[in-house]
Design a protein around this motif. Structure first.
Motif, short mmCIF file in Angstrom:
data_model
loop_
_atom_site.label_atom_id
_atom_site.label_comp_id
_atom_site.label_asym_id
_atom_site.label_seq_id
_atom_site.Cartn_x
_atom_site.Cartn_y
_atom_site.Cartn_z
N TYR A 37 0.86 -1.19 0.00
CA TYR A 37 0.00 0.00 0.00
C TYR A 37 0.90 1.23 0.00
O TYR A 37 2.08 1.16 0.37
N ILE A 38 0.34 2.34 -0.46
CA ILE A 38 1.07 3.61 -0.48
C ILE A 38 0.24 4.65 0.25
O ILE A 38 -0.99 4.56 0.29
N TRP A 54 -3.63 -1.16 3.33
CA TRP A 54 -4.60 -0.14 3.70
C TRP A 54 -5.16 0.59 2.49
O TRP A 54 -4.45 0.89 1.54
N VAL A 55 -6.46 0.87 2.54
CA VAL A 55 -7.11 1.77 1.60
C VAL A 55 -7.91 2.78 2.42
O VAL A 55 -8.63 2.40 3.35
N GLY A 60 -13.56 12.26 -0.26
CA GLY A 60 -13.76 11.66 -1.58
C GLY A 60 -12.49 11.43 -2.37
O GLY A 60 -12.54 10.96 -3.50
N GLU A 61 -11.34 11.76 -1.77
CA GLU A 61 -10.06 11.57 -2.45
C GLU A 61 -9.24 10.50 -1.73
O GLU A 61 -9.14 10.51 -0.51
N PRO A 62 -8.62 9.57 -2.49
CA PRO A 62 -7.81 8.54 -1.85
C PRO A 62 -6.57 9.09 -1.18
O PRO A 62 -5.91 9.99 -1.73
N VAL A 63 -6.27 8.59 0.01
CA VAL A 63 -5.04 8.98 0.71
C VAL A 63 -4.15 7.75 0.98
O VAL A 63 -2.97 7.89 1.28
N VAL A 120 6.15 3.90 -3.82
CA VAL A 120 5.74 4.90 -2.83
C VAL A 120 4.71 5.83 -3.47
O VAL A 120 4.49 5.81 -4.69
N TRP A 121 4.08 6.66 -2.64
CA TRP A 121 3.05 7.58 -3.15
C TRP A 121 3.65 8.60 -4.10
O TRP A 121 3.07 8.91 -5.14
#
Length: 197
Positions: A37-38, A54-55, A60-63, A120-121
């Motif tokens: 996960y990122i 993790w999600v 409303g925006e993915p983190v 990574v993100w």
């Protein structure tokens, strides 16, 4: 009378066996190439060896997003197929371990693999905007996503490349799924079933 009956039963069994041989099923228990996960708030950190995927989303925006990486060739070779038309169905079965906030989780397609130990993100790959599957996660346990369109896309767009499935939370959900490192053995499983051919 007994001999015609036995012959009929034998022919019936033979026909059933032919029908069963016409379709095949494959599962990924041993060929999930990687998962991670990122995290937007830890954009330079890698979580490729964590037991939980993790999600999460905020406003409303993915983190936090979870990525799973499969090998298209393994699927094709195991099932003896070349065309996406031969895929009848595909299912991603994944175990929800922790539910901080229930809600919908979407399944998206990415046309390549990734490096589990470096993803990574910051600079993350851009997955397909189209939602290929969705499930309402309201508690711990097993959930099944329809991944048929993703597997078909993988075979059509790059039959010799790996591909990824991306889990993205909606509705400000926050959920932790078991990864392939899960100590309880509840690893994600992709199952692909072929059509009769």
């Amino acid at each position: 009378m007994r001999y015609p009956l036995k012959l009929g039963l034998a022919l019936g069994c033979a026909l059933l066996m032919v029908g069963a041989a016409a379709a095949a099923s494959w599962s990924s228990e041993k060929v999930l190439m990687g998962d991670a996960y990122i995290d937007k708030y830890a954009e330079d950190d890698n979580f490729g060896t964590e037991e939980i995927l993790w999600v999460s989303s905020e406003g409303g925006e993915p983190v936090r997003e979870s990525w799973l990486y499969f090998d298209t060739n393994s699927i094709k070779e195991a099932l003896g197929i070349e065309s996406s038309d031969e895929v009848a169905s595909a299912t991603l079965k994944i175990y929800a371990k922790e539910v901080e906030a229930p809600g919908e989780v979407e399944l998206h397609f990415y046309y390549e693999g990734f490096f589990e130990d470096t993803v990574v993100w910051d600079g993350k790959p851009e997955y397909d905007d189209e939602v290929d599957g969705v499930e309402e996660i309201d508690g711990s346990g097993w959930y099944e996503f329809d991944a048929t369109s993703i597997v078909k896309k993988a075979i059509d767009e790059c039959p010799d490349c790996p591909f990824s499935m991306v889990l993205v939370a909606a509705d400000d959900a926050s959920i932790g799924f078991a990864s392939k490192e899960d100590s309880d053995g509840n690893v994600p499983v992709l199952t692909v079933v072929t059509s009769d051919h």
